[in-house]
Design an enzyme around this catalytic site. Sequence first.
Site, short mmCIF file in Angstrom:
data_model
loop_
_atom_site.label_atom_id
_atom_site.label_comp_id
_atom_site.label_asym_id
_atom_site.label_seq_id
_atom_site.Cartn_x
_atom_site.Cartn_y
_atom_site.Cartn_z
N LYS A 35 -27.08 -8.14 2.86
CA LYS A 35 -26.84 -8.40 4.28
C LYS A 35 -26.45 -9.87 4.47
CE LYS A 35 -31.78 -8.99 5.12
NZ LYS A 35 -32.34 -9.73 6.22
N ARG A 130 -41.81 -5.33 14.10
CA ARG A 130 -40.40 -5.63 14.31
C ARG A 130 -39.70 -4.28 14.56
NH1 ARG A 130 -37.48 -9.49 9.88
NH2 ARG A 130 -37.34 -7.48 8.84
N TYR A 254 -26.18 -43.30 10.83
CA TYR A 254 -26.54 -43.21 12.26
C TYR A 254 -28.03 -43.42 12.48
CZ TYR A 254 -21.93 -41.25 13.25
OH TYR A 254 -20.59 -41.07 13.39
N MET A 302 -21.89 -35.71 9.86
CA MET A 302 -21.12 -34.45 9.87
C MET A 302 -20.42 -34.21 8.52
SD MET A 302 -17.99 -33.31 12.34
CE MET A 302 -18.90 -33.22 13.85
C1 LIG Z 1 -35.98 -4.40 5.64
C2 LIG Z 1 -35.70 -5.47 4.62
N1 LIG Z 1 -35.83 -5.18 3.33
C3 LIG Z 1 -35.60 -6.10 2.37
C4 LIG Z 1 -35.22 -7.37 2.70
C5 LIG Z 1 -35.00 -8.37 1.59
O1 LIG Z 1 -35.94 -9.37 1.68
P1 LIG Z 1 -35.97 -10.55 0.62
O2 LIG Z 1 -34.71 -11.29 0.77
O3 LIG Z 1 -37.14 -11.36 1.02
O4 LIG Z 1 -36.10 -9.91 -0.72
C6 LIG Z 1 -35.11 -7.72 4.03
C7 LIG Z 1 -34.78 -9.09 4.38
O5 LIG Z 1 -35.18 -9.66 5.36
C8 LIG Z 1 -35.35 -6.73 5.03
O6 LIG Z 1 -35.23 -7.04 6.33
#
Ligand SMILES: Cc1ncc(COP(=O)(O)O)c(C=O)c1O
Length: 364
Positions: A35, A130, A254, A302
Amino acid sequence: MPRPIEALIHTAALAHNLARARPAAPDAKVWAVVKANAYGHGIERVFEGLRGADGFALLDLAEAERIRTCGWRGPVLLLEGAFEPRDLELCSRLNLWHVVHCSEQIDWLAAHKTHQPHRVFLKMNSGMNRLGFLPAAYRSAWARLNALPQIDEISLMTHFSDADSDSGRGIAHQMVAFEAATRDLPGERSLANSAAVLRHRLRSDWVRAGVMSYGSAPDFPARDIAHWGLQPTMTLRSRLIATQSLQPGDAVGYGSSFTADAPLRIGIAACGYADGYPRHCATGTPVLVDGVRTRTLGRVSMDMIAVDLTPTPAAGPGSEVTLWGRGPRGSLLPIDEVARAAGTIGYELMCALAPRVPVHIDGG
Ligand SMILES: Cc1ncc(COP(=O)(O)O)c(C=O)c1O
């Protein structure tokens, strides 16, 4: 000449890190979690390194399409499931497995027309609050799904809030809630993220290896990547574009937040917060110059940052500066150390690599 900054993605390190999940979860299948554009690395760039996974887990539908375009025909899991009913059409078309975490998603499935029944992961809110059904509502959600012709197979899933530390609540209370509510339900289980894989070694048919695959220790600073046998997968490197010789009382950058108390030679590296280097890194953040560990000085600008050249008197314009990852001659600066200096975690730094930084794949 382009500005001398680049990021490298290390394919072999990705494969190495993912493989670390196998002995930690010997009977489990492993999701490579990709992701957030593979935690900032780029889905297409990590694909080769992570293709040894049993599946890819992500949450953006466009990213799911990109994984299919890479040529991946195996399992793909949408970790948050459908965001609206028509997402289910893409799930049918691309054969995406998806999480079901709320009753609206079951309603959408019940109304969905498909010739290909879906594989779903029914998520329990076992304490993180969540996503997911509370334990008391879980079995009726399962029964509703199980009665739908649109459903092929139901797997059972939860997510831990405190798998990464010894000081939090731990995972026991969530395990108890999950096990009590699922005891006699059939289906594969998916419980563990990186921290749970490495630290808790639970039985889980599918584990979800995220940040560990990207060379970050989920429980840093208690343990580091060397402890877990992980390797950096992203290097951010630049070069010195200038040097300055400070006299006592001279300030840097800065806000003049650093003042020299003795003569000091400093270098100016072409990297700043517009490259994704955190502005919160104060004086003293570790950095490598020509592979030698030194520290940043003053505020991050920056486009530039100042570094102390005391340990590298021979360094000058053109010298290599490693902001995180692998430096020359086997040197190493784990991203977790820089993140800590910025008061954050490695995840955030890798995800925030700025689009203006050219990224290259190190296939070695
Ligand atoms: C539902 C779920 N599974 C697995 C993961 C992977 O987590 P990690 O990167 O801590 O291994 C995440 C990441 O937030 C998640 O939201």
